[in-house]
Design an enzyme around this catalytic site. Structure first.
Site, PDB file in Angstrom:
ATOM      1  N   SER A  34     -10.478   0.233   4.091  1.00  0.00           N
ATOM      2  CA  SER A  34      -9.640  -0.009   5.281  1.00  0.00           C
ATOM      3  C   SER A  34      -8.992   1.289   5.719  1.00  0.00           C
ATOM      4  O   SER A  34      -8.307   1.930   4.915  1.00  0.00           O
ATOM      5  CB  SER A  34      -8.530  -1.010   4.963  1.00  0.00           C
ATOM      6  OG  SER A  34      -9.081  -2.170   4.431  1.00  0.00           O
TER       7      SER A  34
ATOM      8  N   ARG B 203       0.833  -1.220   0.000  1.00  0.00           N
ATOM      9  CA  ARG B 203       0.000   0.000   0.000  1.00  0.00           C
ATOM     10  C   ARG B 203       0.863   1.263   0.000  1.00  0.00           C
ATOM     11  O   ARG B 203       0.551   2.246   0.661  1.00  0.00           O
ATOM     12  CB  ARG B 203      -0.935   0.028   1.224  1.00  0.00           C
ATOM     13  CG  ARG B 203      -1.791  -1.199   1.415  1.00  0.00           C
ATOM     14  CD  ARG B 203      -2.876  -1.352   0.362  1.00  0.00           C
ATOM     15  NE  ARG B 203      -3.807  -2.401   0.748  1.00  0.00           N
ATOM     16  CZ  ARG B 203      -3.742  -3.658   0.312  1.00  0.00           C
ATOM     17  NH1 ARG B 203      -2.791  -4.024  -0.551  1.00  0.00           N
ATOM     18  NH2 ARG B 203      -4.624  -4.541   0.722  1.00  0.00           N
TER      19      ARG B 203
ATOM     20  N   GLU C 196      -3.895   4.087   6.618  1.00  0.00           N
ATOM     21  CA  GLU C 196      -3.722   3.891   5.168  1.00  0.00           C
ATOM     22  C   GLU C 196      -4.316   5.072   4.388  1.00  0.00           C
ATOM     23  O   GLU C 196      -3.825   5.456   3.330  1.00  0.00           O
ATOM     24  CB  GLU C 196      -4.424   2.584   4.757  1.00  0.00           C
ATOM     25  CG  GLU C 196      -4.343   2.290   3.283  1.00  0.00           C
ATOM     26  CD  GLU C 196      -4.999   0.964   2.909  1.00  0.00           C
ATOM     27  OE1 GLU C 196      -4.628  -0.080   3.481  1.00  0.00           O
ATOM     28  OE2 GLU C 196      -5.881   0.990   2.032  1.00  0.00           O
TER      29      GLU C 196
HETATM   30  P1  FAD Z   1      -8.552   9.485  -4.144  1.00  0.00           P
HETATM   31  O1  FAD Z   1      -9.174   9.141  -2.862  1.00  0.00           O
HETATM   32  O2  FAD Z   1      -9.205  10.528  -4.970  1.00  0.00           O
HETATM   33  O3  FAD Z   1      -7.041   9.903  -3.887  1.00  0.00           O
HETATM   34  C1  FAD Z   1      -6.209   9.103  -3.077  1.00  0.00           C
HETATM   35  C2  FAD Z   1      -4.823   9.754  -3.003  1.00  0.00           C
HETATM   36  O4  FAD Z   1      -4.229   9.758  -4.292  1.00  0.00           O
HETATM   37  C3  FAD Z   1      -4.873  11.221  -2.599  1.00  0.00           C
HETATM   38  O5  FAD Z   1      -3.696  11.517  -1.882  1.00  0.00           O
HETATM   39  C4  FAD Z   1      -4.892  11.969  -3.907  1.00  0.00           C
HETATM   40  O6  FAD Z   1      -4.386  13.277  -3.809  1.00  0.00           O
HETATM   41  C5  FAD Z   1      -4.008  11.088  -4.765  1.00  0.00           C
HETATM   42  N1  FAD Z   1      -4.356  11.066  -6.190  1.00  0.00           N
HETATM   43  C6  FAD Z   1      -5.535  10.659  -6.731  1.00  0.00           C
HETATM   44  N2  FAD Z   1      -5.467  10.697  -8.073  1.00  0.00           N
HETATM   45  C7  FAD Z   1      -4.225  11.153  -8.382  1.00  0.00           C
HETATM   46  C8  FAD Z   1      -3.550  11.420  -9.601  1.00  0.00           C
HETATM   47  N3  FAD Z   1      -4.122  11.244 -10.795  1.00  0.00           N
HETATM   48  N4  FAD Z   1      -2.277  11.880  -9.544  1.00  0.00           N
HETATM   49  C9  FAD Z   1      -1.660  12.090  -8.344  1.00  0.00           C
HETATM   50  N5  FAD Z   1      -2.252  11.850  -7.162  1.00  0.00           N
HETATM   51  C10 FAD Z   1      -3.520  11.386  -7.181  1.00  0.00           C
HETATM   52  N6  FAD Z   1      -7.854   0.082  -1.680  1.00  0.00           N
HETATM   53  C11 FAD Z   1      -7.107  -1.009  -1.935  1.00  0.00           C
HETATM   54  O7  FAD Z   1      -5.893  -0.916  -2.164  1.00  0.00           O
HETATM   55  N7  FAD Z   1      -7.678  -2.255  -1.930  1.00  0.00           N
HETATM   56  C12 FAD Z   1      -8.986  -2.454  -1.696  1.00  0.00           C
HETATM   57  O8  FAD Z   1      -9.444  -3.585  -1.723  1.00  0.00           O
HETATM   58  C13 FAD Z   1      -9.801  -1.312  -1.421  1.00  0.00           C
HETATM   59  N8  FAD Z   1     -11.105  -1.449  -1.128  1.00  0.00           N
HETATM   60  C14 FAD Z   1     -11.862  -0.353  -0.847  1.00  0.00           C
HETATM   61  C15 FAD Z   1     -13.228  -0.533  -0.544  1.00  0.00           C
HETATM   62  C16 FAD Z   1     -14.023   0.561  -0.262  1.00  0.00           C
HETATM   63  C17 FAD Z   1     -15.491   0.355   0.066  1.00  0.00           C
HETATM   64  C18 FAD Z   1     -13.468   1.874  -0.306  1.00  0.00           C
HETATM   65  C19 FAD Z   1     -14.339   3.068  -0.049  1.00  0.00           C
HETATM   66  C20 FAD Z   1     -12.120   2.048  -0.581  1.00  0.00           C
HETATM   67  C21 FAD Z   1     -11.305   0.942  -0.859  1.00  0.00           C
HETATM   68  N9  FAD Z   1      -9.931   1.073  -1.140  1.00  0.00           N
HETATM   69  C22 FAD Z   1      -9.182  -0.032  -1.427  1.00  0.00           C
HETATM   70  C23 FAD Z   1      -9.294   2.394  -1.128  1.00  0.00           C
HETATM   71  C24 FAD Z   1      -9.431   3.175  -2.484  1.00  0.00           C
HETATM   72  O9  FAD Z   1     -10.531   2.727  -3.210  1.00  0.00           O
HETATM   73  C25 FAD Z   1      -8.189   3.027  -3.352  1.00  0.00           C
HETATM   74  O10 FAD Z   1      -7.049   3.462  -2.656  1.00  0.00           O
HETATM   75  C26 FAD Z   1      -8.310   3.798  -4.654  1.00  0.00           C
HETATM   76  O11 FAD Z   1      -7.206   3.548  -5.487  1.00  0.00           O
HETATM   77  C27 FAD Z   1      -8.437   5.304  -4.443  1.00  0.00           C
HETATM   78  O12 FAD Z   1      -8.779   5.888  -5.687  1.00  0.00           O
HETATM   79  P2  FAD Z   1      -9.405   7.323  -5.785  1.00  0.00           P
HETATM   80  O13 FAD Z   1      -9.417   7.713  -7.226  1.00  0.00           O
HETATM   81  O14 FAD Z   1     -10.699   7.375  -5.098  1.00  0.00           O
HETATM   82  O15 FAD Z   1      -8.323   8.164  -5.006  1.00  0.00           O
HETATM   83  P1  NAP Z   2     -10.034 -11.038   5.089  1.00  0.00           P
HETATM   84  O1  NAP Z   2     -10.213 -11.969   3.947  1.00  0.00           O
HETATM   85  O2  NAP Z   2     -11.016 -11.020   6.204  1.00  0.00           O
HETATM   86  O3  NAP Z   2      -8.574 -11.227   5.695  1.00  0.00           O
HETATM   87  C1  NAP Z   2      -8.087 -10.361   6.725  1.00  0.00           C
HETATM   88  C2  NAP Z   2      -6.671  -9.938   6.362  1.00  0.00           C
HETATM   89  O4  NAP Z   2      -5.831 -11.064   6.355  1.00  0.00           O
HETATM   90  C3  NAP Z   2      -6.639  -9.341   4.978  1.00  0.00           C
HETATM   91  O5  NAP Z   2      -6.582  -7.956   5.112  1.00  0.00           O
HETATM   92  C4  NAP Z   2      -5.452  -9.969   4.298  1.00  0.00           C
HETATM   93  O6  NAP Z   2      -4.347  -9.086   4.130  1.00  0.00           O
HETATM   94  C5  NAP Z   2      -5.018 -11.102   5.207  1.00  0.00           C
HETATM   95  N1  NAP Z   2      -5.194 -12.393   4.506  1.00  0.00           N
HETATM   96  C6  NAP Z   2      -6.313 -13.153   4.417  1.00  0.00           C
HETATM   97  N2  NAP Z   2      -6.069 -14.276   3.730  1.00  0.00           N
HETATM   98  C7  NAP Z   2      -4.782 -14.226   3.358  1.00  0.00           C
HETATM   99  C8  NAP Z   2      -3.933 -15.086   2.615  1.00  0.00           C
HETATM  100  N3  NAP Z   2      -4.365 -16.251   2.120  1.00  0.00           N
HETATM  101  N4  NAP Z   2      -2.653 -14.700   2.401  1.00  0.00           N
HETATM  102  C9  NAP Z   2      -2.200 -13.528   2.885  1.00  0.00           C
HETATM  103  N5  NAP Z   2      -2.947 -12.673   3.597  1.00  0.00           N
HETATM  104  C10 NAP Z   2      -4.215 -13.017   3.840  1.00  0.00           C
HETATM  105  O7  NAP Z   2      -9.940  -9.524   4.487  1.00  0.00           O
HETATM  106  P2  NAP Z   2     -11.080  -8.540   4.029  1.00  0.00           P
HETATM  107  O8  NAP Z   2     -11.098  -7.390   4.935  1.00  0.00           O
HETATM  108  O9  NAP Z   2     -12.347  -9.268   3.718  1.00  0.00           O
HETATM  109  O10 NAP Z   2     -10.466  -8.009   2.651  1.00  0.00           O
HETATM  110  C11 NAP Z   2     -10.284  -8.884   1.565  1.00  0.00           C
HETATM  111  C12 NAP Z   2      -9.227  -8.298   0.634  1.00  0.00           C
HETATM  112  O11 NAP Z   2      -9.666  -7.023   0.140  1.00  0.00           O
HETATM  113  C13 NAP Z   2      -7.902  -8.051   1.341  1.00  0.00           C
HETATM  114  O12 NAP Z   2      -6.871  -8.349   0.442  1.00  0.00           O
HETATM  115  C14 NAP Z   2      -7.926  -6.575   1.658  1.00  0.00           C
HETATM  116  O13 NAP Z   2      -6.639  -5.992   1.646  1.00  0.00           O
HETATM  117  C15 NAP Z   2      -8.762  -6.015   0.515  1.00  0.00           C
HETATM  118  N6  NAP Z   2      -9.499  -4.823   0.974  1.00  0.00           N
HETATM  119  C16 NAP Z   2      -8.796  -3.661   1.063  1.00  0.00           C
HETATM  120  C17 NAP Z   2      -9.433  -2.509   1.459  1.00  0.00           C
HETATM  121  C18 NAP Z   2      -8.679  -1.207   1.496  1.00  0.00           C
HETATM  122  O14 NAP Z   2      -9.308  -0.157   1.618  1.00  0.00           O
HETATM  123  N7  NAP Z   2      -7.382  -1.228   1.402  1.00  0.00           N
HETATM  124  C19 NAP Z   2     -10.780  -2.525   1.796  1.00  0.00           C
HETATM  125  C20 NAP Z   2     -11.451  -3.741   1.737  1.00  0.00           C
HETATM  126  C21 NAP Z   2     -10.796  -4.895   1.315  1.00  0.00           C
HETATM  127  P3  NAP Z   2      -4.173  -8.080   2.891  1.00  0.00           P
HETATM  128  O15 NAP Z   2      -5.022  -6.900   3.226  1.00  0.00           O
HETATM  129  O16 NAP Z   2      -2.735  -7.774   2.946  1.00  0.00           O
HETATM  130  O17 NAP Z   2      -4.586  -8.760   1.644  1.00  0.00           O
END
Ligand code: FAD
Ligand code: NAP
Length: 333
Positions: free
Chosen positions: A233, A159, A329
């Site tokens: 998250s 991340r 994050e």
């Molecule tokens: P924004 O929120 O608009 O911006 C995020 C950051 O990036 C800010 O600092 C902004 O200034 C910068 N930025 C945005 N666009 C640009 C650009 N073009 N150039 C330079 N800087 C920029 N993330 C995960 O990694 N995995 C997940 O599974 C995941 N699940 C999510 C589930 C939900 C329900 C929600 C609400 C969020 C989730 N996220 C997840 C977080 C988010 O969706 C991601 O990080 C996504 O990439 C953000 O995109 P955005 O366009 O909305 O970014």
């Molecule tokens: P989950 O399946 O309940 O698992 C909890 C955590 O354990 C996850 O965050 C994941 O880490 C880790 N994990 C589970 N199984 C794993 C495996 N086989 N090997 C390695 N790591 C494992 O998680 P969840 O909350 O439902 O999310 C599912 C996936 O969506 C995850 O990958 C999570 O990162 C992603 N997610 C991200 C966001 C966001 O905003 N960043 C929001 C929702 C979901 P990792 O997170 O490192 O994968």
């Protein structure tokens, strides 16, 4: 280029935080960027799904709306696809799945834009953006020129990327090129995917089936930002040494850890937070989601500062109970 003055950012962030920006400008090409004087530190918005605003923005906010998807070329194994940074990420994923271009199906239904995908090296269900990233173009705000970044230039981590750290607010990503597989390599190592594929009765595995499974799991577990404000998250999953993990395991038998490639252990932050009693907690309109403790929510009119304060209390209680430091994050402004 459209410029709006003194505008609420509530519709532009999935937390639904009601702060004002002195100006909001939408741009749809890098020519637009050339024509304005952007100060370093100017906030760039994609879908606003990874942002928490804690105060009004006394300046310019730029909303990225550069669109377009282009198949650049292909070789025996891969197809190289360039997408405008303002494209919606999930629509891009579906576009690729329709053409049988593989590699991002596990990243289905992540909100936000293509341009933000490298920012934190988006990841889910065992796949990270860096696995398919080829290069990107970004506008250097101060030098007013387009710069090309290869994968190694981006210094991707868990991340993380250079854009979140040393080049924070210095570049505006205008397009990203992905290298997608013509023959899929399936990633079903996350237990939830296998269970869902089985429940769906899938006999022949495909990238479409994996995408559907991910969509089903996410829809059942995660709060829909259209209904409850959130940014996914709020915290990263912390990694600890093997020794620290064994110590914790002795005290907390149920703790689950996953081994990282570097040998350290990743602990599910959601579990730690739940053990501290926060799951389902609500104070005013700020809360910790009842189904997934890793997600902080705005039930309506919470202020960014309320959410931020709650996150600090959570960090402190996890530290007190487990001596593990959680890291935020979400990008806080
Ligand atoms: P924004 O929120 O608009 O911006 C995020 C950051 O990036 C800010 O600092 C902004 O200034 C910068 N930025 C945005 N666009 C640009 C650009 N073009 N150039 C330079 N800087 C920029 N993330 C995960 O990694 N995995 C997940 O599974 C995941 N699940 C999510 C589930 C939900 C329900 C929600 C609400 C969020 C989730 N996220 C997840 C977080 C988010 O969706 C991601 O990080 C996504 O990439 C953000 O995109 P955005 O366009 O909305 O970014
Ligand atoms: P989950 O399946 O309940 O698992 C909890 C955590 O354990 C996850 O965050 C994941 O880490 C880790 N994990 C589970 N199984 C794993 C495996 N086989 N090997 C390695 N790591 C494992 O998680 P969840 O909350 O439902 O999310 C599912 C996936 O969506 C995850 O990958 C999570 O990162 C992603 N997610 C991200 C966001 C966001 O905003 N960043 C929001 C929702 C979901 P990792 O997170 O490192 O994968």
């Amino acid at each position: 280029m459209q410029v709006l003055d003194n505008i609420s950012l509530k519709p532009y962030n999935t937390f639904g935080i009601d702060v004002k920006a002195r100006q909001l400008a939408t741009f749809s090409s890098f020519n637009d960027l050339e024509s304005i004087n952007i100060k370093p530190g100017t906030i760039v918005l994609g879908g606003g799904s990874n942002i928490l605003f804690t105060k009004d923005v006394d300046g310019l906010v730029l909303k990225n709306e550069i669109t377009g998807i282009q198949e650049l070329h292909e070789d025996e194994e891969y197809v190289y696809v360039k997408a405008g940074a303002g494209e919606n990420w999930h629509r891009f994923v579906l576009y690729c799945i329709d053409r049988n271009w593989a590699g991002i199906e596990n990243l289905s239904l992540i909100p936000g834009s293509v341009g933000a995908s490298p920012m934190q090296n988006i990841g889910a269900y065992g796949v990270e953006l860096e696995n398919v990233f080829w290069n990107l173009e970004a506008w250097h705000v101060q030098e007013k020129k387009l710069v090309n970044f290869t994968r190694s230039d981006c210094e991707f981590g868990y991340r993380e990327s250079v854009f979140k750290r040393k080049y924070k607010n210095q570049f505006i990503i205008t397009s990203v090129t992905y290298r997608l597989h013509k023959t899929p390599i399936f990633h079903t190592s996350y237990g939830a995917i296998e269970q869902e594929l089985e429940r769906m009765g899938v006999k022949a595995l495909s990238i479409k089936a994996i995408s559907d499974a991910v969509i089903n799991i996410r829809s059942s577990k995660l709060p829909d930002p259209k209904l409850i404000g959130n940014a996914g998250s709020f915290f990263k999953n912390p990694s600890v040494t093997d020794r620290k993990f064994l110590e914790l395991k002795q005290r907390f038998e149920e703790i689950v850890g996953y081994r990282n490639p570097d040998g350290s252990m990743k602990i599910a932050a959601g579990w730690l937070i739940e053990q501290c009693g926060w799951k389902g907690f609500r104070r005013g309109d700020a809360g910790c989601h009842a189904k997934q403790a890793l997600v902080l929510v705005n039930y309506g009119n919470a202020k960014g500062i309320d959410i931020c304060q709650l996150s600090d209390e959570i960090i402190q209680s996890v530290k007190d109970k487990f001596a593990v430091e959680l890291e935020k994050e979400v990008n806080i402004f």
